[in-house]
Scaffold this motif. Structure first.
Motif, PDB file in Angstrom:
ATOM      1  N   ALA A 116      10.155 -32.434 -14.129  1.00  0.00           N
ATOM      2  CA  ALA A 116       8.857 -32.661 -15.244  1.00  0.00           C
ATOM      3  C   ALA A 116       9.383 -32.496 -16.701  1.00  0.00           C
ATOM      4  O   ALA A 116      10.453 -32.063 -16.810  1.00  0.00           O
ATOM      5  CB  ALA A 116       7.667 -31.716 -15.176  1.00  0.00           C
ATOM      6  N   VAL A 117       8.530 -32.965 -17.663  1.00  0.00           N
ATOM      7  CA  VAL A 117       8.837 -32.996 -18.964  1.00  0.00           C
ATOM      8  C   VAL A 117       7.696 -32.380 -19.755  1.00  0.00           C
ATOM      9  O   VAL A 117       6.321 -32.650 -19.453  1.00  0.00           O
ATOM     10  CB  VAL A 117       9.080 -34.516 -19.476  1.00  0.00           C
ATOM     11  N   ALA A 118       8.327 -31.532 -20.653  1.00  0.00           N
ATOM     12  CA  ALA A 118       7.233 -30.635 -21.383  1.00  0.00           C
ATOM     13  C   ALA A 118       7.096 -31.185 -22.787  1.00  0.00           C
ATOM     14  O   ALA A 118       8.059 -31.450 -23.331  1.00  0.00           O
ATOM     15  CB  ALA A 118       7.462 -29.304 -21.425  1.00  0.00           C
ATOM     16  N   LEU A 119       6.032 -31.542 -23.275  1.00  0.00           N
ATOM     17  CA  LEU A 119       5.852 -32.248 -24.567  1.00  0.00           C
ATOM     18  C   LEU A 119       4.852 -31.537 -25.300  1.00  0.00           C
ATOM     19  O   LEU A 119       3.513 -31.845 -25.278  1.00  0.00           O
ATOM     20  CB  LEU A 119       5.344 -33.681 -24.620  1.00  0.00           C
ATOM     21  N   PRO A 120       5.018 -30.035 -25.772  1.00  0.00           N
ATOM     22  CA  PRO A 120       4.132 -29.318 -26.160  1.00  0.00           C
ATOM     23  C   PRO A 120       3.347 -29.685 -27.646  1.00  0.00           C
ATOM     24  O   PRO A 120       2.437 -29.034 -27.860  1.00  0.00           O
ATOM     25  CB  PRO A 120       4.892 -27.861 -26.227  1.00  0.00           C
ATOM     26  N   ASP A 121       3.637 -30.688 -28.322  1.00  0.00           N
ATOM     27  CA  ASP A 121       3.286 -30.921 -29.581  1.00  0.00           C
ATOM     28  C   ASP A 121       2.714 -32.596 -29.307  1.00  0.00           C
ATOM     29  O   ASP A 121       2.387 -33.128 -30.301  1.00  0.00           O
ATOM     30  CB  ASP A 121       4.459 -31.324 -30.635  1.00  0.00           C
ATOM     31  N   THR A 122       2.598 -32.998 -28.115  1.00  0.00           N
ATOM     32  CA  THR A 122       2.085 -34.377 -27.782  1.00  0.00           C
ATOM     33  C   THR A 122       0.904 -34.224 -27.025  1.00  0.00           C
ATOM     34  O   THR A 122       0.912 -33.445 -25.950  1.00  0.00           O
ATOM     35  CB  THR A 122       3.126 -35.203 -27.047  1.00  0.00           C
ATOM     36  N   ASP A 123      -0.083 -35.172 -27.227  1.00  0.00           N
ATOM     37  CA  ASP A 123      -1.294 -35.358 -26.280  1.00  0.00           C
ATOM     38  C   ASP A 123      -1.180 -36.154 -25.219  1.00  0.00           C
ATOM     39  O   ASP A 123      -0.687 -37.626 -25.654  1.00  0.00           O
ATOM     40  CB  ASP A 123      -2.559 -35.362 -26.921  1.00  0.00           C
ATOM     41  N   ARG A 124      -1.473 -36.126 -23.990  1.00  0.00           N
ATOM     42  CA  ARG A 124      -0.880 -37.254 -23.125  1.00  0.00           C
ATOM     43  C   ARG A 124      -1.565 -38.308 -23.132  1.00  0.00           C
ATOM     44  O   ARG A 124      -1.192 -39.298 -23.043  1.00  0.00           O
ATOM     45  CB  ARG A 124      -1.252 -36.673 -21.515  1.00  0.00           C
ATOM     46  N   GLU A 125      -3.082 -38.368 -23.817  1.00  0.00           N
ATOM     47  CA  GLU A 125      -3.744 -39.578 -23.990  1.00  0.00           C
ATOM     48  C   GLU A 125      -3.043 -40.418 -24.939  1.00  0.00           C
ATOM     49  O   GLU A 125      -3.192 -41.568 -24.920  1.00  0.00           O
ATOM     50  CB  GLU A 125      -5.002 -39.244 -24.484  1.00  0.00           C
ATOM     51  N   SER A 126      -2.114 -39.923 -25.735  1.00  0.00           N
ATOM     52  CA  SER A 126      -1.494 -40.771 -26.869  1.00  0.00           C
ATOM     53  C   SER A 126      -0.310 -41.648 -26.203  1.00  0.00           C
ATOM     54  O   SER A 126       0.369 -42.323 -26.732  1.00  0.00           O
ATOM     55  CB  SER A 126      -1.037 -39.971 -27.755  1.00  0.00           C
ATOM     56  N   LEU A 127       0.083 -40.971 -25.095  1.00  0.00           N
ATOM     57  CA  LEU A 127       1.444 -41.797 -24.334  1.00  0.00           C
ATOM     58  C   LEU A 127       0.824 -42.993 -23.605  1.00  0.00           C
ATOM     59  O   LEU A 127       1.614 -43.860 -23.480  1.00  0.00           O
ATOM     60  CB  LEU A 127       1.804 -40.859 -23.261  1.00  0.00           C
ATOM     61  N   GLY A 128      -0.338 -43.217 -23.257  1.00  0.00           N
ATOM     62  CA  GLY A 128      -0.721 -44.334 -22.435  1.00  0.00           C
ATOM     63  C   GLY A 128      -1.927 -44.094 -21.692  1.00  0.00           C
ATOM     64  O   GLY A 128      -2.121 -42.807 -21.212  1.00  0.00           O
ATOM     65  N   ARG A 129      -2.790 -45.084 -21.494  1.00  0.00           N
ATOM     66  CA  ARG A 129      -4.167 -44.634 -20.793  1.00  0.00           C
ATOM     67  C   ARG A 129      -4.017 -44.615 -19.179  1.00  0.00           C
ATOM     68  O   ARG A 129      -4.796 -44.116 -18.538  1.00  0.00           O
ATOM     69  CB  ARG A 129      -5.198 -45.904 -21.021  1.00  0.00           C
TER      70      ARG A 129
END
Length: 194
Positions: A116-129
């Protein structure tokens, strides 16, 4: 402390607090191995390696800052282009460490690896719907975002989601029960090397 190190520490603290019973967490697991048979060896590091009884190992790569992927498949942390896609990086590192463990003559059986990848400063919604917002090679179900890492409870739910998603897609793979202490002996330096 630089931004990347801070993100890794925050992620590690949250993951450790949300681990299921019997699980172990190892941070910054370094490895040296050829990426393929006959190739030259290269160095790598796994940000977090979780030993999960009855599942296998979960390797996690952490990226700081707002992470995005453009239409050409290039990954960015803020405005900085990443040298390697986080999902490829974590998958390669996971395969390398599994190869090292399974090559140990004392190890018996097949070790299951998920990533898995952790993106603690990113919201999943901003990555794609949708599930392929980052591309077919980077499903958002395998992303631990800012919300997932916002509380111990949310992190536990996110870890269960990752395990469930990969379990469903790898149903044909052999699943082994791991003895965490036995695996820990292979991941921790011996007393003579400390």
């Amino acid at each position: 402390m630089v931004l990347g190190e801070h993100a890794e520490r925050r992620t590690e603290e949250r993951i450790r607090a949300a681990l299921p019973d019997g699980a172990r967490c190892f941070a910054n697991v370094r490895w040296l191995a050829p990426p393929r048979d006959g190739g030259p060896a290269r160095n790598g590091e796994i940000d977090l390696l979780l030993v999960l009884p009855d599942v296998g190992i979960l390797v996690i790569e952490t990226k700081a800052g707002p992470v995005t992927r453009d239409g050409f498949g290039r990954w960015y942390a803020g405005s900085r282009r990443l040298d390697e896609a986080p999902f490829k990086q974590v998958e390669d590192s996971g395969h390398a460490i599994v190869g090292k463990i399974e090559a140990d003559p004392a190890w018996h059986g097949q070790l299951r690896m998920i990533h898995a990848v952790a993106l603690p400063d990113t919201d999943r919604e901003s990555l794609g719907r949708d599930a392929h917002g980052l591309g077919t090679d980077a499903p958002t179900e395998l992303v631990l975002d800012r919300t997932d890492l916002g509380s111990d409870e949310a992190t536990a739910v996110a870890l269960a989601r990752v395990i469930r998603y990969v379990g469903a897609t790898r149903a044909k793979h052999h699943l082994v029960v791991i003895a965490p202490p036995a695996l820990a002996r292979r991941l921790e330096p011996s007393e003579s090397t400390r």
